[in-house]
Write a protein that holds these residues in place. Sequence first.
Motif, short mmCIF file in Angstrom:
data_model
loop_
_atom_site.label_atom_id
_atom_site.label_comp_id
_atom_site.label_asym_id
_atom_site.label_seq_id
_atom_site.Cartn_x
_atom_site.Cartn_y
_atom_site.Cartn_z
N SER A 66 -2.29 7.84 17.78
CA SER A 66 -1.91 8.48 19.04
C SER A 66 -2.19 7.54 20.22
N ARG A 67 -3.36 6.91 20.19
CA ARG A 67 -3.70 5.97 21.27
C ARG A 67 -2.77 4.77 21.28
N LEU A 68 -2.25 4.42 20.10
CA LEU A 68 -1.31 3.30 20.02
C LEU A 68 0.12 3.72 20.33
N GLY A 69 0.36 5.03 20.37
CA GLY A 69 1.71 5.52 20.61
C GLY A 69 2.60 5.39 19.39
N VAL A 70 2.00 5.41 18.20
CA VAL A 70 2.75 5.25 16.95
C VAL A 70 2.68 6.54 16.15
N PRO A 71 3.81 7.17 15.86
CA PRO A 71 3.79 8.37 15.02
C PRO A 71 3.32 8.03 13.60
N MET A 72 2.72 9.01 12.94
CA MET A 72 2.23 8.81 11.57
C MET A 72 3.35 8.33 10.65
N SER A 73 4.53 8.93 10.77
CA SER A 73 5.64 8.54 9.88
C SER A 73 6.01 7.07 10.09
N THR A 74 5.95 6.59 11.32
CA THR A 74 6.27 5.19 11.59
C THR A 74 5.19 4.29 11.00
N ALA A 75 3.93 4.70 11.10
CA ALA A 75 2.83 3.90 10.54
C ALA A 75 2.96 3.81 9.03
N ILE A 76 3.31 4.91 8.37
CA ILE A 76 3.50 4.90 6.93
C ILE A 76 4.68 4.00 6.56
N ASP A 77 5.76 4.08 7.33
CA ASP A 77 6.93 3.23 7.10
C ASP A 77 6.55 1.75 7.25
N MET A 78 5.74 1.44 8.27
CA MET A 78 5.28 0.06 8.47
C MET A 78 4.46 -0.42 7.27
N TYR A 79 3.57 0.44 6.79
CA TYR A 79 2.73 0.11 5.64
C TYR A 79 3.59 -0.17 4.40
N LEU A 80 4.55 0.70 4.13
CA LEU A 80 5.42 0.51 2.97
C LEU A 80 6.26 -0.76 3.10
N ASN A 81 6.72 -1.07 4.32
CA ASN A 81 7.46 -2.31 4.55
C ASN A 81 6.58 -3.53 4.26
N GLN A 82 5.34 -3.48 4.68
CA GLN A 82 4.43 -4.60 4.44
C GLN A 82 4.17 -4.79 2.95
N ILE A 83 4.06 -3.68 2.21
CA ILE A 83 3.89 -3.80 0.75
C ILE A 83 5.07 -4.54 0.14
N SER A 84 6.29 -4.17 0.55
CA SER A 84 7.47 -4.82 -0.03
C SER A 84 7.59 -6.27 0.44
N LEU A 85 7.20 -6.56 1.67
CA LEU A 85 7.30 -7.94 2.18
C LEU A 85 6.26 -8.86 1.57
N THR A 86 5.04 -8.35 1.33
CA THR A 86 3.96 -9.19 0.82
C THR A 86 3.85 -9.15 -0.70
N GLY A 87 4.51 -8.18 -1.32
CA GLY A 87 4.43 -8.08 -2.77
C GLY A 87 3.13 -7.47 -3.26
N GLY A 88 2.47 -6.71 -2.39
CA GLY A 88 1.21 -6.07 -2.77
C GLY A 88 0.65 -5.33 -1.59
N ILE A 89 -0.56 -4.85 -1.75
CA ILE A 89 -1.23 -4.18 -0.63
C ILE A 89 -1.52 -5.23 0.44
N PRO A 90 -1.16 -4.97 1.69
CA PRO A 90 -1.23 -6.01 2.72
C PRO A 90 -2.61 -6.25 3.33
N PHE A 91 -3.65 -5.93 2.59
CA PHE A 91 -5.01 -6.22 3.03
C PHE A 91 -5.89 -6.30 1.79
N ALA A 92 -7.05 -6.91 1.94
CA ALA A 92 -7.95 -7.05 0.80
C ALA A 92 -8.52 -5.69 0.41
N VAL A 93 -8.50 -5.41 -0.89
CA VAL A 93 -9.08 -4.18 -1.40
C VAL A 93 -10.32 -4.59 -2.18
#
Length: 102
Positions: free
Chosen positions: A24-51
């Motif tokens: 909310s503080r970033l002005g990003v809807p939850m659905s957009t954030a989830i879409d961004m996350y899924l895009n990063q998974i497909s672009l990087t070929g994995g989870i886009p951060f260290a687990v």
Amino acid sequence: MEKTATLNLRVNPIVKERAESVLSRLGVPMSTAIDMYLNQISLTGGIPFAVTLPKAPDEINADLMTDEQLHAKLKKGYDDIEAGRVQNAANAFAKFRENHGV
């Protein structure tokens, strides 16, 4: 890109509330954030951060202690109990959550 797919997810409500607050503080809807996350998974070929598991500081990591060091820490704990240097667990956890925003 057109959005036509639907995801139904079950998540921890506290985690969801915290994420919504940040988004909310970033002005990003939850659905957009989830879409961004899924895009990063497909672009990087994995989870886009260290687990990884969090690393315990060496001074409290029992795996790195000698038997003598571990026994000394346990003895200090027992000595604290006998001396009355204790806290109610519920209060201690509440204070931890308050201090760490958990």
